[in-house]
Design an enzyme around this catalytic site. Structure first.
Site, short mmCIF file in Angstrom:
data_model
loop_
_atom_site.label_atom_id
_atom_site.label_comp_id
_atom_site.label_asym_id
_atom_site.label_seq_id
_atom_site.Cartn_x
_atom_site.Cartn_y
_atom_site.Cartn_z
CG ASP A 21 -1.67 -1.36 1.30
OD1 ASP A 21 -2.33 -1.72 0.32
OD2 ASP A 21 -1.54 -2.06 2.33
CG HIS A 79 -3.56 -5.19 2.92
ND1 HIS A 79 -3.12 -4.31 1.97
CD2 HIS A 79 -3.85 -6.34 2.24
CE1 HIS A 79 -3.13 -4.88 0.78
NE2 HIS A 79 -3.58 -6.11 0.92
P1 NAD Z 1 -2.07 -18.34 -5.05
O1 NAD Z 1 -3.40 -18.99 -4.99
O2 NAD Z 1 -1.42 -18.15 -6.38
O3 NAD Z 1 -1.04 -19.17 -4.15
C1 NAD Z 1 -1.33 -19.52 -2.85
C2 NAD Z 1 -0.57 -20.81 -2.58
O4 NAD Z 1 -0.76 -21.10 -1.20
C3 NAD Z 1 -1.12 -22.02 -3.37
O5 NAD Z 1 -0.04 -22.64 -4.05
C4 NAD Z 1 -1.71 -22.93 -2.31
O6 NAD Z 1 -1.57 -24.31 -2.62
C5 NAD Z 1 -0.90 -22.51 -1.08
N1 NAD Z 1 -1.54 -22.79 0.21
C6 NAD Z 1 -2.85 -22.75 0.53
N2 NAD Z 1 -3.03 -23.09 1.82
C7 NAD Z 1 -1.79 -23.32 2.33
C8 NAD Z 1 -1.32 -23.73 3.59
N3 NAD Z 1 -2.17 -23.98 4.60
N4 NAD Z 1 0.01 -23.87 3.76
C9 NAD Z 1 0.88 -23.67 2.75
N5 NAD Z 1 0.48 -23.29 1.50
C10 NAD Z 1 -0.85 -23.13 1.30
O7 NAD Z 1 -2.21 -16.95 -4.26
P2 NAD Z 1 -1.19 -15.71 -4.28
O8 NAD Z 1 -1.54 -14.83 -5.42
O9 NAD Z 1 0.20 -16.18 -4.14
O10 NAD Z 1 -1.69 -14.95 -2.96
C11 NAD Z 1 -1.48 -15.51 -1.69
C12 NAD Z 1 -2.16 -14.65 -0.61
O11 NAD Z 1 -1.54 -13.36 -0.55
C13 NAD Z 1 -3.64 -14.39 -0.84
O12 NAD Z 1 -4.33 -14.52 0.41
C14 NAD Z 1 -3.68 -12.97 -1.32
O13 NAD Z 1 -4.91 -12.34 -1.06
C15 NAD Z 1 -2.58 -12.37 -0.48
N6 NAD Z 1 -2.03 -11.08 -0.93
C16 NAD Z 1 -1.72 -10.17 0.04
C17 NAD Z 1 -1.19 -8.93 -0.34
C18 NAD Z 1 -0.85 -7.90 0.70
O14 NAD Z 1 -0.54 -6.77 0.33
N7 NAD Z 1 -0.87 -8.19 1.99
C19 NAD Z 1 -0.96 -8.66 -1.68
C20 NAD Z 1 -1.27 -9.63 -2.63
C21 NAD Z 1 -1.83 -10.85 -2.25
C1 LMR Z 2 -3.73 -6.54 -2.92
O1 LMR Z 2 -3.85 -5.52 -2.24
O2 LMR Z 2 -3.39 -6.52 -4.12
C2 LMR Z 2 -3.99 -7.89 -2.29
O3 LMR Z 2 -4.31 -7.73 -0.94
C3 LMR Z 2 -4.99 -8.69 -3.02
C4 LMR Z 2 -6.39 -8.18 -2.77
O4 LMR Z 2 -7.25 -9.02 -2.49
O5 LMR Z 2 -6.63 -6.99 -2.84
#
Ligand code: NAD
Ligand code: LMR
Length: 332
Positions: free
Chosen positions: A165, A193
């Site tokens: 952010d 967030h």
């Molecule tokens: P994705 O679906 O591509 O990958 C997630 C991976 O996690 C998958 O490979 C899945 O098999 C694995 N997984 C699920 N449960 C698990 C567990 N208990 N232990 C270990 N691995 C597990 O998703 P992504 O795009 O990599 O996003 C992951 C997370 O990050 C999401 O919750 C997304 O919303 C979050 N995110 C947060 C921010 C932030 O700014 N905080 C930004 C982007 C994404």
């Molecule tokens: C983001 O901010 O890009 C991630 O937290 C994914 C979402 O769900 O917004």
């Protein structure tokens, strides 16, 4: 590799959800030295769930094929007690991303339980000095759950990521002012967030001048705030998938500053409140922070005007609601 050739002793870095989209970008940043430094070898300890193990095998093959000089060893597992064993740094990424019809808080029921078992495993087997960043959403409340289930690890070692952010805020300001991001400092995020977050421009500088002298207040409290707060959704709509490369980059920035220092700059990190700025104790809230010698310090003396206070209050209310929704996951 040994201390004599300028290399340090290898550290253990765990990444969960390592075969996911963020993992695919993040692992290459860690392996290349962007996070822990060019003289810091790493052992990668990668966690997936059983359905992700075949994809994880492929990711590990590609990591090996990249022949990174800093990568000492790579372990792939579906057991958190192996992934977190003696870990010095942990990236909690593994969890489900939202789809375009959801808010981040809607993920708490799906993802919250993951952080109970992982918090317990961190408590049992990680290094007592471990630094944990939670990326999986809703990241503030997931960090709260992990922290609550790791009672032997000091709560300041559990953080959640609001650096994306912050970086989005800087990107918007740079575009508006016609400068590069490198000229902008000390812009940071308060709160959750989530759409309630407050990107605070008041202490920021652009080329040494106050952000509030360079950019107009109407934009800063209007379109700017709205764009930063809703950027995650905008990316999901445009890309058909949630942000991944920018999230990995922000996680690298967060951990790099924590590990190597923020050089006196203010950066955004969400961590369990110790009552700072009147935020109830324990709520994982994004504050202005500085990092030095591996420690995070909240910048405690910034003046709060009525607009900032209203945004802080809004975030406290939202996070209290999320905390109530997961009360059965918080132990005790
Ligand atoms: P994705 O679906 O591509 O990958 C997630 C991976 O996690 C998958 O490979 C899945 O098999 C694995 N997984 C699920 N449960 C698990 C567990 N208990 N232990 C270990 N691995 C597990 O998703 P992504 O795009 O990599 O996003 C992951 C997370 O990050 C999401 O919750 C997304 O919303 C979050 N995110 C947060 C921010 C932030 O700014 N905080 C930004 C982007 C994404
Ligand atoms: C983001 O901010 O890009 C991630 O937290 C994914 C979402 O769900 O917004």
């Amino acid at each position: 590799m040994c201390e004599d050739d300028g290399m340090k002793k290898s550290i253990r870095v765990a990444v969960t959800g390592a075969a996911g989209n963020i993992g695919y970008a993040l692992l290459w940043r860690i392996a290349s030295g962007d996070c822990f430094g060019a003289n810091q070898p790493v052992t990668l300890q990668l966690l997936e769930i059983p359905p992700g193990m075949q994809r994880l095998d492929g990711v590990i093959m590609e990591l090996k094929d990249s022949a990174f000089p800093l990568v000492h060893d790579i372990v792939g597992t579906d057991d958190p007690n192996i992934a977190f064993k003696d870990a010095d740094a942990i990236f909690l990424v593994g969890s489900r991303p939202r789809t375009k019809d959801m808010d981040r808080a809607d993920l708490v029921a799906a993802n919250g339980p993951i952080f109970v078992g992982q918090g317990k495993a961190i408590n049992a087997v990680a290094s007592p000095n471990v630094k944990v960043i939670t990326v999986g959403n809703p990241c503030n409340t997931n960090a709260l759950i992990a922290c609550a289930n790791a009672p032997d690890i000091p709560s300041r070692q559990f953080t959640a990521m609001t650096r994306l952010d912050q970086n989005r805020a800087v990107g918007q300001m740079a575009e508006r002012a016609g400068v590069t991001a490198s000229t902008i400092h000390d812009v940071f995020i308060w709160g959750n967030h989530a759409n309630t977050m407050y990107p605070d421009p008041r202490f920021g500088t652009i080329d040494g001048k106050s952000v509030t002298d360079v950019l107009d207040k109407e934009w800063l409290q209007g379109a700017f705030l709205e764009t930063v707060a809703t950027r995650g959704k905008a990316i999901i709509v445009a890309r058909g998938a949630s942000s991944a490369a920018s999230a990995a980059s922000a996680a690298t920035d967060h951990m790099r500053d924590w590990w190597q220092g923020s050089n006196g700059r203010i950066v955004s990190m969400a961590l369990p409140s110790e009552g700072w700025y009147g935020v109830p104790e324990g709520l994982v809230f994004s504050f202005p922070c500085r990092c030095e010698n591996g420690e995070v310090t909240v910048v405690e003396d910034l003046p709060i005007d009525s607009f900032a206070q209203s945004k802080i209050d809004e975030n406290v209310a939202a996070l209290l609601e999320e905390r109530d929704a997961v009360s059965e996951l918080l132990g005790n």
